[in-house]
Design a protein around this motif. Sequence first.
Motif, short mmCIF file in Angstrom:
data_model
loop_
_atom_site.label_atom_id
_atom_site.label_comp_id
_atom_site.label_asym_id
_atom_site.label_seq_id
_atom_site.Cartn_x
_atom_site.Cartn_y
_atom_site.Cartn_z
N ALA A 3 0.85 -1.19 0.00
CA ALA A 3 0.00 0.00 0.00
C ALA A 3 0.88 1.24 0.00
N THR A 4 0.30 2.35 -0.41
CA THR A 4 0.99 3.64 -0.38
C THR A 4 0.21 4.59 0.51
N LEU A 5 0.93 5.34 1.35
CA LEU A 5 0.32 6.31 2.25
C LEU A 5 0.68 7.72 1.79
N THR A 6 -0.34 8.57 1.64
CA THR A 6 -0.12 9.96 1.25
C THR A 6 -0.99 10.87 2.10
N LEU A 7 -0.56 12.13 2.23
CA LEU A 7 -1.35 13.13 2.94
C LEU A 7 -2.37 13.71 1.96
N ASP A 8 -3.65 13.39 2.19
CA ASP A 8 -4.67 13.79 1.23
C ASP A 8 -6.04 13.74 1.89
N GLY A 9 -6.41 14.82 2.57
CA GLY A 9 -7.74 14.91 3.17
C GLY A 9 -7.90 14.03 4.38
N GLY A 10 -9.15 13.69 4.67
CA GLY A 10 -9.46 12.86 5.82
C GLY A 10 -10.88 12.38 5.77
N PRO A 11 -11.24 11.45 6.66
CA PRO A 11 -12.59 10.88 6.65
C PRO A 11 -13.62 11.83 7.24
N ASP A 12 -14.87 11.60 6.90
CA ASP A 12 -15.97 12.34 7.51
C ASP A 12 -16.26 11.76 8.89
N PRO A 13 -16.70 12.58 9.84
CA PRO A 13 -17.03 12.07 11.18
C PRO A 13 -18.15 11.03 11.11
N ILE A 14 -18.13 10.11 12.08
CA ILE A 14 -19.19 9.11 12.20
C ILE A 14 -19.72 9.15 13.63
N PRO A 15 -20.97 8.71 13.86
CA PRO A 15 -21.56 8.81 15.20
C PRO A 15 -20.85 8.00 16.27
N THR A 16 -20.13 6.94 15.88
CA THR A 16 -19.53 6.03 16.86
C THR A 16 -18.11 6.39 17.26
N ALA A 17 -17.61 7.55 16.83
CA ALA A 17 -16.24 7.95 17.20
C ALA A 17 -16.16 9.46 17.34
N ALA A 18 -15.30 9.91 18.23
CA ALA A 18 -15.09 11.34 18.41
C ALA A 18 -14.52 11.96 17.14
N GLU A 19 -14.87 13.22 16.89
CA GLU A 19 -14.43 13.88 15.67
C GLU A 19 -12.91 14.02 15.62
N SER A 20 -12.25 13.98 16.77
CA SER A 20 -10.78 14.10 16.80
C SER A 20 -10.10 12.97 16.04
#
Length: 299
Positions: free
Chosen positions: A155-172
């Motif tokens: 796999a390759t890891l790059t800095l590119d945005g982030g996921p949308d918040p979900i109800p089951t986890a803190a936004e942090s």
Amino acid sequence: MTGPGGGCTVRRMLRRVAPGLAAVLVLALTACAQGPDDPGARTSNSPAPPDPGTGAASTAIQLVNLWRVSGAEGEGADTWLRLDVPEFQLWRDCGMIQGSWRATDTFFLASTYGASGECVTGSTLPRVVWLESVSEYRAVGDGWELRDSQGAVVATLTLDGGPDPIPTAAESFTEPPAITDRMREELRQPAPLPIGLTPATPENLAARWAPVGGTSDPHVVFDANGAWTGSDGCNGGQGRWAADGAGAFLATPGISTLVACEGTPVTSWVSQARWAVIDNGALRLLDANASELGRLGRD
């Protein structure tokens, strides 16, 4: 279902494994007579806090971030890997999968232990085969390549945005973790291996080992495929391991049973070890300060 320690059952539990997580599935392997909420229960392979004053800073600290995952088999376009210390969160469309990871300047290992959101399916722990096949990493531009033991890019890891918040986890958890001094210490290179010790190689590590004079069958088995399983005599543990043939050793803690007993903490030795050496046929596991954690004989 029998756990790696034997005589235990798997049951579904909703537990908090990190601040801000809700409804997280963790497969806890518990004895029938004692649950993980008992005051005397403990995890046999819980890593101890790192001691200060070991080796130099490691490039592994640069892995701590929120990365978009590309090229990983079975993953969608919107997959992110958040590398905190010592935990990771893998974001999928279904929610999050959690686990532990360890890294040196070259090694990278990860083990899955839980999930949240719609990633929870019955009592089955989600598998992330591509991530658990990774054994090393290399810098590529502003990101990283994760590779398996044969050097193939997984796999390759790059800095590119982030996921949308979900109800089951803190936004942090949708943001990169803040790097702390404790993280730097935990990922710091170990102290040099003392002169005169014989480094263990992957070939002679791949066996079953047990402490001399141990009771209740404490042991560890290092499989040639990079997985390890073991027991302190009551609690089973498992994870991933790697060795470079020059003495450097690394292992992740994974699922563990939770039973209080007077066993020998073999699984804890494994997850804390940074060096592995052979001494008159015995395996000595050393911590980041090159101090002996434990000594085992081939079983």
